[in-house]
Design a protein around this motif. Sequence first.
Motif, PDB file in Angstrom:
ATOM      1  N   ARG A   3      43.617  50.454  49.739  1.00 44.40           N
ATOM      2  CA  ARG A   3      43.597  51.980  49.630  1.00 44.40           C
ATOM      3  C   ARG A   3      44.526  52.236  49.923  1.00 44.40           C
ATOM      4  N   TYR A   4      45.277  53.670  49.523  1.00 46.87           N
ATOM      5  CA  TYR A   4      46.244  53.911  49.917  1.00 46.87           C
ATOM      6  C   TYR A   4      46.408  54.698  51.949  1.00 46.87           C
ATOM      7  N   ARG A   5      47.955  53.839  52.209  1.00 44.09           N
ATOM      8  CA  ARG A   5      47.425  54.463  53.528  1.00 44.09           C
ATOM      9  C   ARG A   5      48.557  55.882  53.393  1.00 44.09           C
ATOM     10  N   GLY A   6      49.522  55.338  53.040  1.00 43.39           N
ATOM     11  CA  GLY A   6      51.600  55.929  52.674  1.00 43.39           C
ATOM     12  C   GLY A   6      51.031  57.660  52.877  1.00 43.39           C
ATOM     13  N   PRO A   7      51.864  58.139  52.828  1.00 43.21           N
ATOM     14  CA  PRO A   7      52.880  59.448  53.079  1.00 43.21           C
ATOM     15  C   PRO A   7      51.112  60.348  52.168  1.00 43.21           C
ATOM     16  N   ARG A   8      51.249  61.216  52.751  1.00 42.14           N
ATOM     17  CA  ARG A   8      50.179  62.014  51.421  1.00 42.14           C
ATOM     18  C   ARG A   8      50.714  62.921  50.805  1.00 42.14           C
ATOM     19  N   ARG A  56      41.856  58.235  41.805  1.00 38.78           N
ATOM     20  CA  ARG A  56      41.597  57.456  42.567  1.00 38.78           C
ATOM     21  C   ARG A  56      42.098  57.195  44.341  1.00 38.78           C
ATOM     22  N   PHE A  57      42.825  58.645  44.005  1.00 37.99           N
ATOM     23  CA  PHE A  57      44.050  58.941  45.738  1.00 37.99           C
ATOM     24  C   PHE A  57      43.032  59.994  46.066  1.00 37.99           C
ATOM     25  N   ASN A  58      42.344  60.779  44.778  1.00 34.93           N
ATOM     26  CA  ASN A  58      41.850  61.938  45.323  1.00 34.93           C
ATOM     27  C   ASN A  58      40.277  61.055  45.988  1.00 34.93           C
ATOM     28  N   TYR A  59      39.128  60.643  45.577  1.00 41.08           N
ATOM     29  CA  TYR A  59      38.362  59.920  46.269  1.00 41.08           C
ATOM     30  C   TYR A  59      38.655  58.612  46.924  1.00 41.08           C
ATOM     31  N   GLY A  60      39.649  58.018  47.540  1.00 40.44           N
ATOM     32  CA  GLY A  60      40.300  57.374  48.152  1.00 40.44           C
ATOM     33  C   GLY A  60      39.798  56.462  47.463  1.00 40.44           C
ATOM     34  N   VAL A  61      40.117  55.453  46.283  1.00 38.86           N
ATOM     35  CA  VAL A  61      39.000  54.265  45.684  1.00 38.86           C
ATOM     36  C   VAL A  61      39.800  53.494  45.688  1.00 38.86           C
ATOM     37  N   SER A  62      39.429  51.711  46.019  1.00 41.02           N
ATOM     38  CA  SER A  62      40.713  50.603  45.138  1.00 41.02           C
ATOM     39  C   SER A  62      40.252  51.106  43.561  1.00 41.02           C
ATOM     40  N   GLU A  63      41.848  49.840  42.919  1.00 42.14           N
ATOM     41  CA  GLU A  63      41.662  50.034  41.482  1.00 42.14           C
ATOM     42  C   GLU A  63      40.313  49.018  40.957  1.00 42.14           C
ATOM     43  N   ARG A  64      40.007  48.087  41.616  1.00 37.16           N
ATOM     44  CA  ARG A  64      38.625  47.457  41.875  1.00 37.16           C
ATOM     45  C   ARG A  64      37.261  48.485  41.880  1.00 37.16           C
TER      46      ARG A  64
END
Length: 202
Positions: A3-8, A56-64
């Motif tokens: 999951r992405y944790r960088g600058p939004r 992916r980024f809006n819902y905060g899910v991983s590629e898998r």
Amino acid sequence: MSRYRGPRLRITRRLGELPGLTRKSSRRSYPPGQHGQNRRKRSEYAIRLEEKQKLRFNYGVSERQLIRYMRQARRATGSTGERLLQLLEMRLDNTVFRLGMAGTIPAARQLVNHGHVMVNGRVVDIASYQCREGDVITVRNKDNSRRLVEANMEYPGLANLPSHLEFDKQTMTGKVNGIVEREWVALNINELLVVEFYSRKV
């Protein structure tokens, strides 16, 4: 990929407005990076990839996770794209966000993971829990939990409550009355391009 944790803001500058990721808006309307202002014409693949990345980024899910949701949507009857959006919208963290208990989906996920949210009278700390029709979502009966949600409710992420949800602010109780309809999905996305993106991979 996790999951992405960088600058939004960097993500919203590249992909456009993502109501679930952040409430902040950038002063710059062009994408970040050295070549952000003079981008070349995007390929068909790049357009489809961008739509997929929005999800992916809006819902905060991983590629898998997204591939798993895609497979579920394929097996279901009806439009694959609509079913994919419904699966993502009916996640517990997104439902908590849409009820106004948190300002963003990452904030809602934190509420869920820390055990502040109950579903049908039981604490559920799994953000990906699929809400079903008839589920009652409440805040845990603890002072700390209630204070957190009360503070969040002063600045809700989205003003309009979707038609499939109802929420009582006095008791901090929400109810799921059905499955979300396409018109209530807050994200501006073309889900058919996401289906096309995964057509060769899934």
